[in-house]
Design an enzyme around this catalytic site. Structure first.
Site, short mmCIF file in Angstrom:
data_model
loop_
_atom_site.label_atom_id
_atom_site.label_comp_id
_atom_site.label_asym_id
_atom_site.label_seq_id
_atom_site.Cartn_x
_atom_site.Cartn_y
_atom_site.Cartn_z
CG ASP A 148 2.74 6.15 -6.14
OD1 ASP A 148 1.69 5.71 -6.68
OD2 ASP A 148 3.11 7.34 -6.26
CB VAL A 149 -0.06 1.13 -8.02
CG1 VAL A 149 -0.11 0.08 -6.93
CG2 VAL A 149 -1.23 2.11 -7.92
CG ASN A 195 -7.91 -3.59 -3.90
OD1 ASN A 195 -9.13 -3.62 -4.05
ND2 ASN A 195 -7.34 -2.95 -2.89
CB THR A 229 -14.03 0.86 1.51
OG1 THR A 229 -14.56 1.70 0.48
CG2 THR A 229 -14.62 -0.54 1.40
CE1 TYR A 273 -13.28 4.36 -8.66
CE2 TYR A 273 -15.45 3.83 -9.50
CZ TYR A 273 -14.37 3.52 -8.71
OH TYR A 273 -14.37 2.36 -7.96
CE LYS A 293 -11.72 1.31 -10.18
NZ LYS A 293 -10.69 0.42 -9.62
CG ASP A 334 -2.15 0.87 1.07
OD1 ASP A 334 -3.26 0.29 0.92
OD2 ASP A 334 -2.02 2.12 1.06
#
Ligand code: NAD
Length: 272
Positions: free
Chosen positions: A73-74, A100, A207, A171, A175, A47
């Site tokens: 950091d993706v 994820n 979440t 967003y 996705k 994470d």
């Protein structure tokens, strides 16, 4: 004579496998990491928040599972390489990637959306998923086996009413890209023994996702909840824990002929 074993619950087990989960410090990622460990995998919890990544790993170890943690950091190629190299160095292999980590931004309509909000969401939700897949694929190709599970969204399958003020086009677009990217990986790497599927969750509350976009007053939140329920055939929102079974199935040999699929987990939201 079949070359595949007859069905048994053992097919769902992940013993001896190493699973890397991004965004595992909170929400769905924490659920996914714990579920993979229960199924027997050694989990690498990664994470951008090192403290929460380690707290998930500690939760797993306290429950008798195997887990380590890493910061990542993706959206940063060097950071993603370090995460994947660190995983392989420590655990010797990498069998499962759960892509994820993801964010949302304030839910402005397109003509009012800041370009910086578009780029921020795209960098983590789309570029991040690409970078993590790119980094794990060579190891999975060498092993001739791997399972990549990308977390898309119902917002990546169709538009979501603006009345909900909770989903923005940056967003949804990110996705949607994750859903198509999933199919492309499945097609390109099927011959390498690598499967790639996506889960498109509906509304799983509790979440941290999009907290800044939510209304601030209790009355407005309750009105939003009522609307989400009304629009969901099962008349409720999802609990993050409910996603665990589908994730473990897709990761495991129980899904040995499943690839390129984007599976909605949404109480019927997309079935209308
Ligand atoms: P969350 O905010 O609770 O968890 C996201 C995690 O990702 C956090 O721990 C955060 O620190 C981490 N993260 C953020 N940026 C990062 C980065 N650059 N590098 C590494 N880690 C980073 O949200 P969540 O609801 O658990 O969301 C998890 C995934 O599920 C996201 O991709 C989200 O879009 C998707 N999703 C969630 C829902 C839902 O209802 N909760 C629905 C559809 C899709």
């Amino acid at each position: 004579m079949s070359q595949f074993p007859a069905f048994s619950l053992e097919l769902f087990r992940l013993d001896g496998q190493v699973a890397l989960v991004t965004g595992s410090g909170s929400g769905l990622g924490n659920v996914f990491a714990r579920a993979l460990a229960v199924a027997g995998a050694t989990v690498v919890s990664a994470d951008i928040d090192a403290v929460s990544a380690e707290s998930t790993a500690e939760e797993i170890r306290n429950a008798g599972g195997k887990a380590t943690s890493l910061i990542v950091d993706v959206s940063n190629p060097d950071s993603v390489s370090a995460m994947v190299n660190g995983t392989i160095k420590e655990h010797g292999r990498l069998d499962i990637l759960i892509n994820n980590a993801g964010i949302a931004s304030p839910a402005h309509r397109v003509h009012e959306m800041l370009v910086s909000d578009w780029d921020r969401v795209d960098a983590i939700n789309t570029r991040g998923v690409f970078l993590c897949a790119k980094a794990v694929l060579p190891q999975m190709m060498e092993q001739k086996k791997g399972s990549i599970i990308n977390i898309s969204s119902i917002a990546g399958l169709a538009g979501v009413s603006n009345d909900l003020s909770a989903i923005a086009a940056n967003y949804s677009a990110s996705k949607g890209a994750v859903a198509t990217f999933t199919k492309q990986i499945a097609v390109e790497y099927g011959r390498d023994g690598i499967r790639c599927n996506a889960i498109a969750p509906g509304w799983h509350l509790g979440t941290q996702l999009g907290k800044e976009a939510l209304p601030s007053s209790e009355a407005e939140i309750n009105a939003l909840l009522a609307k989400l329920q009304e629009l969901t055939p099962m008349n409720r929102t999802g609990d993050p824990e409910e996603l665990a079974g589908l994730l473990v199935y897709l990761a495991s040999d129980a899904a040995s002929f499943m690839t390129g699929q984007v599976i909605a987990h949404d109480g019927g939201w997309t079935a209308w």
